[in-house]
Design a protein around this motif. Structure first.
Motif, short mmCIF file in Angstrom:
data_model
loop_
_atom_site.label_atom_id
_atom_site.label_comp_id
_atom_site.label_asym_id
_atom_site.label_seq_id
_atom_site.Cartn_x
_atom_site.Cartn_y
_atom_site.Cartn_z
N MET A 1 0.84 -1.18 0.00
CA MET A 1 0.00 0.00 0.00
C MET A 1 0.89 1.24 0.00
O MET A 1 1.84 1.36 0.77
N ASP A 2 0.59 2.19 -0.87
CA ASP A 2 1.35 3.44 -0.94
C ASP A 2 0.89 4.39 0.14
O ASP A 2 -0.29 4.52 0.41
N GLU A 3 1.86 5.07 0.76
CA GLU A 3 1.53 6.07 1.75
C GLU A 3 1.37 7.42 1.04
O GLU A 3 2.15 7.76 0.16
N THR A 4 0.38 8.20 1.43
CA THR A 4 0.10 9.49 0.80
C THR A 4 0.88 10.59 1.51
O THR A 4 0.94 10.63 2.73
N PHE A 5 1.47 11.47 0.72
CA PHE A 5 2.20 12.60 1.24
C PHE A 5 1.74 13.88 0.56
O PHE A 5 1.29 13.85 -0.58
N VAL A 6 1.90 14.98 1.26
CA VAL A 6 1.67 16.31 0.70
C VAL A 6 3.05 16.96 0.57
O VAL A 6 3.81 16.99 1.54
N ARG A 7 3.36 17.45 -0.62
CA ARG A 7 4.64 18.12 -0.83
C ARG A 7 4.49 19.59 -0.48
O ARG A 7 3.53 20.25 -0.89
N LEU A 8 5.44 20.10 0.29
CA LEU A 8 5.40 21.48 0.76
C LEU A 8 6.65 22.22 0.30
O LEU A 8 7.71 21.62 0.14
N VAL A 9 6.51 23.52 0.09
CA VAL A 9 7.65 24.39 -0.21
C VAL A 9 7.43 25.70 0.54
O VAL A 9 6.33 26.28 0.51
N CYS A 10 8.45 26.15 1.24
CA CYS A 10 8.34 27.39 2.00
C CYS A 10 8.38 28.57 1.03
O CYS A 10 9.31 28.70 0.24
N GLY A 12 9.09 31.47 1.80
CA GLY A 12 10.14 32.39 2.24
C GLY A 12 11.54 31.95 1.85
O GLY A 12 12.30 32.71 1.25
N CYS A 13 11.89 30.69 2.16
CA CYS A 13 13.26 30.22 1.93
C CYS A 13 13.37 29.14 0.87
O CYS A 13 14.46 28.67 0.57
N GLN A 14 12.25 28.70 0.31
CA GLN A 14 12.18 27.70 -0.75
C GLN A 14 12.59 26.28 -0.30
O GLN A 14 12.82 25.42 -1.14
N THR A 15 12.70 26.04 1.00
CA THR A 15 12.95 24.68 1.50
C THR A 15 11.78 23.79 1.12
O THR A 15 10.63 24.23 1.19
N THR A 16 12.04 22.57 0.69
CA THR A 16 10.98 21.63 0.32
C THR A 16 11.03 20.42 1.24
O THR A 16 12.09 20.03 1.72
#
Length: 60
Positions: A1-10, A12-16
């Motif tokens: 089973m695949d785990e679901t993730f949400v991709r985030l990017v700041c 302000g600093c572009q950290t992902t």
């Protein structure tokens, strides 16, 4: 089973990074970047419209 993730990017600093939607607040709540402390609504941190849709789907 695949785990679901949400991709985030700041915006302000572009950290992902990615997190399971169940570990995040709702899309309209304030969220703080762990690296630069930029604070905005979580929806503004989602990387794409698809990530925002996944977040909303799992929260409501």
């Amino acid at each position: 089973m695949d785990e679901t993730f949400v991709r985030l990017v700041c915006p302000g600093c572009q950290t992902t990074w990615k997190r399971p939607p169940g570990e995040l607040p709702t899309h309209d709540r304030e969220f703080t970047c762990r690296d630069c402390e930029t604070e905005r609504r979580l929806a503004e941190f989602t990387r794409t419209d698809h990530d925002l849709a996944v977040l909303k789907q799992f929260q409501g």
